[in-house]
Design an enzyme around this catalytic site. Structure first.
Site, PDB file in Angstrom:
ATOM      1  N   HIS A 172      15.014  -3.603 -38.237  1.00 32.07           N
ATOM      2  CA  HIS A 172      13.946  -4.087 -37.349  1.00 32.07           C
ATOM      3  C   HIS A 172      14.020  -3.466 -35.949  1.00 32.07           C
ATOM      4  O   HIS A 172      13.055  -3.556 -35.188  1.00 32.07           O
ATOM      5  CB  HIS A 172      14.013  -5.603 -37.201  1.00 32.07           C
ATOM      6  CG  HIS A 172      13.715  -6.357 -38.457  1.00 32.07           C
ATOM      7  ND1 HIS A 172      12.602  -6.107 -39.225  1.00 32.07           N
ATOM      8  CD2 HIS A 172      14.401  -7.353 -39.090  1.00 32.07           C
ATOM      9  CE1 HIS A 172      12.610  -6.916 -40.273  1.00 32.07           C
ATOM     10  NE2 HIS A 172      13.679  -7.672 -40.222  1.00 32.07           N
ATOM     11  N   ASP A 175      14.154  -4.642 -48.643  1.00 36.79           N
ATOM     12  CA  ASP A 175      14.397  -5.909 -47.963  1.00 36.79           C
ATOM     13  C   ASP A 175      13.127  -6.761 -48.024  1.00 36.79           C
ATOM     14  O   ASP A 175      12.013  -6.231 -48.039  1.00 36.79           O
ATOM     15  CB  ASP A 175      14.780  -5.627 -46.508  1.00 36.79           C
ATOM     16  CG  ASP A 175      15.319  -6.837 -45.775  1.00 36.79           C
ATOM     17  OD1 ASP A 175      16.540  -6.922 -45.585  1.00 36.79           O
ATOM     18  OD2 ASP A 175      14.505  -7.703 -45.369  1.00 36.79           O
ATOM     19  N   HIS A 208      11.880  -8.482 -45.724  1.00 39.26           N
ATOM     20  CA  HIS A 208      11.165  -8.312 -44.466  1.00 39.26           C
ATOM     21  C   HIS A 208      10.847  -6.832 -44.248  1.00 39.26           C
ATOM     22  O   HIS A 208      11.686  -5.966 -44.494  1.00 39.26           O
ATOM     23  CB  HIS A 208      12.010  -8.822 -43.285  1.00 39.26           C
ATOM     24  CG  HIS A 208      12.406 -10.253 -43.420  1.00 39.26           C
ATOM     25  ND1 HIS A 208      13.622 -10.632 -43.960  1.00 39.26           N
ATOM     26  CD2 HIS A 208      11.760 -11.403 -43.094  1.00 39.26           C
ATOM     27  CE1 HIS A 208      13.714 -11.963 -43.954  1.00 39.26           C
ATOM     28  NE2 HIS A 208      12.583 -12.447 -43.451  1.00 39.26           N
ATOM     29  N   ASP A 249      17.513 -10.117 -49.428  1.00 43.86           N
ATOM     30  CA  ASP A 249      16.978 -11.432 -49.106  1.00 43.86           C
ATOM     31  C   ASP A 249      15.696 -11.762 -49.861  1.00 43.86           C
ATOM     32  O   ASP A 249      15.087 -12.811 -49.623  1.00 43.86           O
ATOM     33  CB  ASP A 249      16.759 -11.583 -47.596  1.00 43.86           C
ATOM     34  CG  ASP A 249      16.217 -10.338 -46.926  1.00 43.86           C
ATOM     35  OD1 ASP A 249      15.897  -9.366 -47.640  1.00 43.86           O
ATOM     36  OD2 ASP A 249      16.123 -10.324 -45.688  1.00 43.86           O
TER      37      ASP A 249
END
Length: 374
Positions: free
Chosen positions: A123, A162, A164, A246
């Site tokens: 991120h 991921d 996200h 995740d």
């Protein structure tokens, strides 16, 4: 890298890595016959600023200094990303280990590498921390591969599964035609980016958002039918993977319901593609995964997949060796094939080379000119 603290009950906690190191790696490394290394490599400012701005690197280093010298116990870089005692060691070593993995793979000391670090990095944007991430480890690695090995690594792909969206990776690839970014991720979900309409330059960005009720089959089909064929067409010289786990059904931060076998499936497919297009060169870097036991199971499946994928064949290695040689030449074979005799002669004359002879002789002469002659 277990030294970076987090607030009590925070999901990005030292237990994530501690569980992997203490409960998973001892038996798994014996089963698969690999070594867990902890190289002392740290990144230089020059390496950090290949992706991050000078001002941001200075801000982070100043925050590290304030905490390490006891001026304060915590510095918040954003609402979810804070510096505490031990953070500097974890963050810098995480970036450094990623750089070392790149050197080991590009210098043929390893074919594939899994970089097991925390905090995560995908991120982090060039100018700011975000979502538990300080420096964008995987993009630092990708940029290092292109900068340190320019004749070998012309094109690099970053794939992210991921849950996200890897916004920092997309930003660093978006306007760079020699880089490709592709992602599956739950949407809508933090960081509220990664729309399918975000396509980069020359369509080098592919986003496949998945709704919270998407099935494991939706995930598999996105990779097998949408992403990996485009990666094959892009023809990278190395593949990087933001390996976040995740999206597992037990993870507390999202709503996808993947199982360990789904991560094994996508890892199998990526490793096979790396053999096909990149001589096997593959580096995966740990991102998310916030239930330690589920994370351990997923990492185990990921590493078993990397281990069971065969070595690239002699034909595949020869193809990628030819790519490297071609990349070091002034003109590609396709460019030379498309030239007429006058164009070939003009290029040879500019280079001070003989211009007499049949067209195929002239083209062969031009094909042997290294890029350094430009």
């Amino acid at each position: 890298m277990t030294s970076h603290p987090e607030r009590i009950y925070h999901p990005e906690c030292p237990e994530r890595l501690r569980y992997l190191l203490q409960e998973v790696m001892p038996s798994l490394s014996a089963e698969l016959d690999f070594r867990v290394l902890q190289p002392p490599r740290l990144p230089s400012d020059e390496e950090l600023t290949r992706i991050h701005t000078n001002d941001y690197v200075k801000t982070v280093r100043e925050a590290f200094k304030q905490v390490d010298e006891g001026e304060t116990s915590v510095v918040y870089l954003d609402s979810e990303t804070s510096v505490g005692p031990g953070t500097s060691d974890s963050v810098l070593r995480g970036a450094g280990v990623t750089l070392q993995a790149v050197e080991d793979v590009c210098e043929d000391r390893a074919l594939r590498a899994f970089v097991m670090v925390r905090p995560p990095g995908h991120h982090a944007e060039p100018h700011t921390a975000m979502g538990f991430c300080f420096f964008n480890n995987i993009m630092l690695g990708l940029a290092h591969a292109q900068a340190k090995y320019p004749d070998l690594i012309k094109r690099a792909a970053l794939l992210d599964f991921d849950v996200h969206h890897g916004n920092g990776g997309q930003t660093a690839c978006f306007k760079e035609p020699s880089r490709m970014f592709a992602s599956t991720h739950q949407s809508p979900l933090f960081p509220w980016k990664g729309l399918s309409e975000e396509t980069g330059v020359n369509f080098n960005v592919i986003n496949v958002p998945l709704s919270k009720d998407s099935s494991p089959q939706d995930f598999r089909e996105a990779w097998e039918n949408k992403i990996l064929p485009s990666v094959r067409d892009f023809d990278p010289d190395i593949i990087f993977v933001s390996a976040g786990f995740d999206a597992h059904e037990s993870d507390p931060l999202a709503s996808l319901r993947l199982m360990e076998s789904d991560f094994g499936f996508v890892t199998d497919k990526i490793a096979e593609l790396a053999n096909e297009v990149a001589g096997g060169r593959l580096i995966t870097v740990l991102e998310g995964g916030y239930d330690p036991q589920a994370l351990g199971n997923c990492v185990s499946e990921h590493l078993r997949s990397l281990s069971r994928t065969s070595l690239p064949s002699l034909e595949q290695r020869s193809r990628t060796s030819s790519k490297a040689v071609s990349a070091a030449m002034l003109f590609t074979q396709d460019e030379i094939t498309s030239m007429n005799k006058n164009e070939v002669r003009a290029h040879l004359a500019r280079l001070g080379m003989p211009t007499s002879g049949k067209l195929d002789v002239l083209k062969n002469r031009l094909a042997e000119v290294p890029a350094t002659a430009a």
